[in-house]
Enzyme design. Sequence first.
Site, PDB file in Angstrom:
ATOM      1  N   ASP A 123     -14.773  43.413  37.458  1.00 62.53           N
ATOM      2  CA  ASP A 123     -14.399  44.486  36.522  1.00 62.53           C
ATOM      3  C   ASP A 123     -15.431  44.483  35.384  1.00 62.53           C
ATOM      4  OD1 ASP A 123     -13.469  42.020  35.531  1.00 62.53           O
ATOM      5  OD2 ASP A 123     -11.754  42.918  34.502  1.00 62.53           O
ATOM      6  N   ASP A 126     -18.902  39.509  30.977  1.00 67.43           N
ATOM      7  CA  ASP A 126     -19.051  38.221  31.675  1.00 67.43           C
ATOM      8  C   ASP A 126     -19.212  38.427  33.179  1.00 67.43           C
ATOM      9  OD1 ASP A 126     -16.340  38.981  31.644  1.00 67.43           O
ATOM     10  OD2 ASP A 126     -15.657  36.938  31.964  1.00 67.43           O
ATOM     11  N   ASN A 184     -11.376  45.113  32.873  1.00 65.86           N
ATOM     12  CA  ASN A 184     -11.927  45.132  31.512  1.00 65.86           C
ATOM     13  C   ASN A 184     -12.085  46.556  31.012  1.00 65.86           C
ATOM     14  OD1 ASN A 184     -12.362  42.347  30.980  1.00 65.86           O
ATOM     15  ND2 ASN A 184     -14.102  42.371  32.387  1.00 65.86           N
ATOM     16  N   THR A 215     -13.367  38.029  40.270  1.00 65.09           N
ATOM     17  CA  THR A 215     -13.469  37.688  38.847  1.00 65.09           C
ATOM     18  C   THR A 215     -12.809  38.798  38.024  1.00 65.09           C
ATOM     19  OG1 THR A 215     -15.625  38.758  38.582  1.00 65.09           O
ATOM     20  CG2 THR A 215     -15.646  36.435  39.224  1.00 65.09           C
ATOM     21  N   ASN A 220      -4.851  34.229  27.211  1.00 70.92           N
ATOM     22  CA  ASN A 220      -5.674  35.034  26.299  1.00 70.92           C
ATOM     23  C   ASN A 220      -5.096  36.410  26.018  1.00 70.92           C
ATOM     24  OD1 ASN A 220      -6.370  36.129  28.764  1.00 70.92           O
ATOM     25  ND2 ASN A 220      -8.568  35.691  28.610  1.00 70.92           N
ATOM     26  N   GLU A 261      -3.300  34.830  31.307  1.00 73.32           N
ATOM     27  CA  GLU A 261      -4.735  35.162  31.318  1.00 73.32           C
ATOM     28  C   GLU A 261      -4.876  36.593  31.830  1.00 73.32           C
ATOM     29  OE1 GLU A 261      -8.358  36.100  33.211  1.00 73.32           O
ATOM     30  OE2 GLU A 261      -6.543  35.629  34.334  1.00 73.32           O
ATOM     31  N   PHE A 262      -5.897  37.298  31.359  1.00 74.85           N
ATOM     32  CA  PHE A 262      -6.013  38.734  31.626  1.00 74.85           C
ATOM     33  C   PHE A 262      -6.002  39.113  33.113  1.00 74.85           C
ATOM     34  CE2 PHE A 262      -8.615  42.503  32.484  1.00 74.85           C
ATOM     35  CZ  PHE A 262      -7.865  43.457  31.809  1.00 74.85           C
ATOM     36  N   ASN A 263      -6.826  38.477  33.935  1.00 74.90           N
ATOM     37  CA  ASN A 263      -6.956  38.929  35.325  1.00 74.90           C
ATOM     38  C   ASN A 263      -5.624  38.856  36.066  1.00 74.90           C
ATOM     39  OD1 ASN A 263      -9.669  39.445  35.052  1.00 74.90           O
ATOM     40  ND2 ASN A 263     -10.336  37.498  35.951  1.00 74.90           N
ATOM     41  N   HIS A 272     -16.641  33.509  31.223  1.00 76.53           N
ATOM     42  CA  HIS A 272     -15.737  33.033  32.278  1.00 76.53           C
ATOM     43  C   HIS A 272     -16.286  33.164  33.707  1.00 76.53           C
ATOM     44  CE1 HIS A 272     -12.576  33.378  29.170  1.00 76.53           C
ATOM     45  NE2 HIS A 272     -13.014  34.607  28.948  1.00 76.53           N
ATOM     46  N   ASP A 273     -16.643  34.416  34.053  1.00 76.80           N
ATOM     47  CA  ASP A 273     -16.875  34.726  35.476  1.00 76.80           C
ATOM     48  C   ASP A 273     -18.113  34.028  36.043  1.00 76.80           C
ATOM     49  OD1 ASP A 273     -14.646  36.286  35.193  1.00 76.80           O
ATOM     50  OD2 ASP A 273     -15.764  38.149  34.892  1.00 76.80           O
TER      51      ASP A 273
HETATM   52  O1  RIB Z   1      -9.594  36.325  31.130  1.00 75.97           O
HETATM   53  C1  RIB Z   1     -10.938  36.383  31.423  1.00 75.97           C
HETATM   54  C2  RIB Z   1     -11.186  37.363  32.530  1.00 75.97           C
HETATM   55  O2  RIB Z   1     -10.674  38.636  32.124  1.00 75.97           O
HETATM   56  C3  RIB Z   1     -12.638  37.571  32.862  1.00 75.97           C
HETATM   57  O3  RIB Z   1     -12.763  37.791  34.242  1.00 75.97           O
HETATM   58  C4  RIB Z   1     -12.972  38.809  32.073  1.00 75.97           C
HETATM   59  O4  RIB Z   1     -14.056  39.504  32.631  1.00 75.97           O
HETATM   60  C5  RIB Z   1     -11.696  39.598  32.172  1.00 75.97           C
HETATM   61  O5  RIB Z   1     -11.655  40.288  33.364  1.00 75.97           O
HETATM   62 CA    CA Z   2     -13.952  39.814  34.938  1.00 77.77          CA
END
Ligand code: RIB
Ligand code: CA
Length: 317
Positions: A10, A14, A39, A127, A161, A167-169, A245-246
């Site tokens: 996405d 990163d 993202n 990712t 986060n 966590e976002f993903n 991160h990725d």
């Molecule tokens: O939480 C971090 C992840 O969320 C990373 O993959 C960043 O690119 C977002 O997609």
């Molecule tokens: Ca990502």
Amino acid sequence: MPQKVILDVDTGTDDAVALMCAALHPDLELVAATTVNGNVEVQYCTDNSLRVFDHIGIPVPVYEGMASPLVRSDFPKARGDTASGAVHGRHLDIPAAKSRQQTQHAVDFLVDYYMSSAGTDTILVPTAPLTNIAAAIKREPRIVDRIPAVYMMGGGHEIGNVTPSAEFNVWADPEAARVVFNSGLKNVTVVPLDATHRALVSSEDCKRLRALNTPAATAAALFTEKRIEGYQIVFGENIGSAPVHDALAVLAIVDPGVLASVVEVFVDVETIGELTVGRTVLDTHNRLHKTPNARVALSADQDRFVSLLIETLARNT
Ligand code: RIB
Ligand code: CA
């Protein structure tokens, strides 16, 4: 022979660094990138991925995928719409793409590719929210036996986060993440926030990247500096560094030593509760008596990761 990989991204600052690492490391062959809402909205993820490959002069096919989560309509928000837009923004700050995306849908591509003979030696690297991967598994469940290994950035055990839990993903499409963790996929390595927050890239590292003067290293410095500023804005963290991160998930394929404190556990995903939705639940004490479905890195070796990152991005001519 380089290890073949497909990145599901996405893009995103990163993801952009991860794509460059996958395209440039001599031990990896980046077969394709597939994009998904995350993202930023999926069309921007696609455009940003194309920009990255044009910028480093390495053509890689890009397939656009799912524009919204698997089942829910209340989590369509890409990060570009939120305060975290400060970490990514809709368009990466490199020249507009000249190359074009493929016409096939990403989910169709993933199913066709993994059902073909090429699929059985190609590692899948998500990712991003797991919508494309879950949709592909639902469409053709036999792909789980054909994907040889998965390296995934996602989840958090001690750190969230988006919320304290999530966590976002995983949070962005928890039902998809649940499908993936319960699918029977083999050799799954998870790189959660616990690892990525112990592999920070600093402003000093960005100076070292800029000094290399390669398109990839210069872009990575630009994106990482944006991340460092963005983390200050979004989280009030003024530490002069940020997780990328990725890229850690990609470089763990070529050097597993960048990850540390790896535990083999059963992982599931919470899909309900205002404070718990999107949480990756690690059964660290085997309370459920289930066979582990993932290797999860709870830490990382920052110096080793940063050195490998810089070395990899130096390879762009
Ligand atoms: O939480 C971090 C992840 O969320 C990373 O993959 C960043 O690119 C977002 O997609
Ligand atoms: Ca990502």
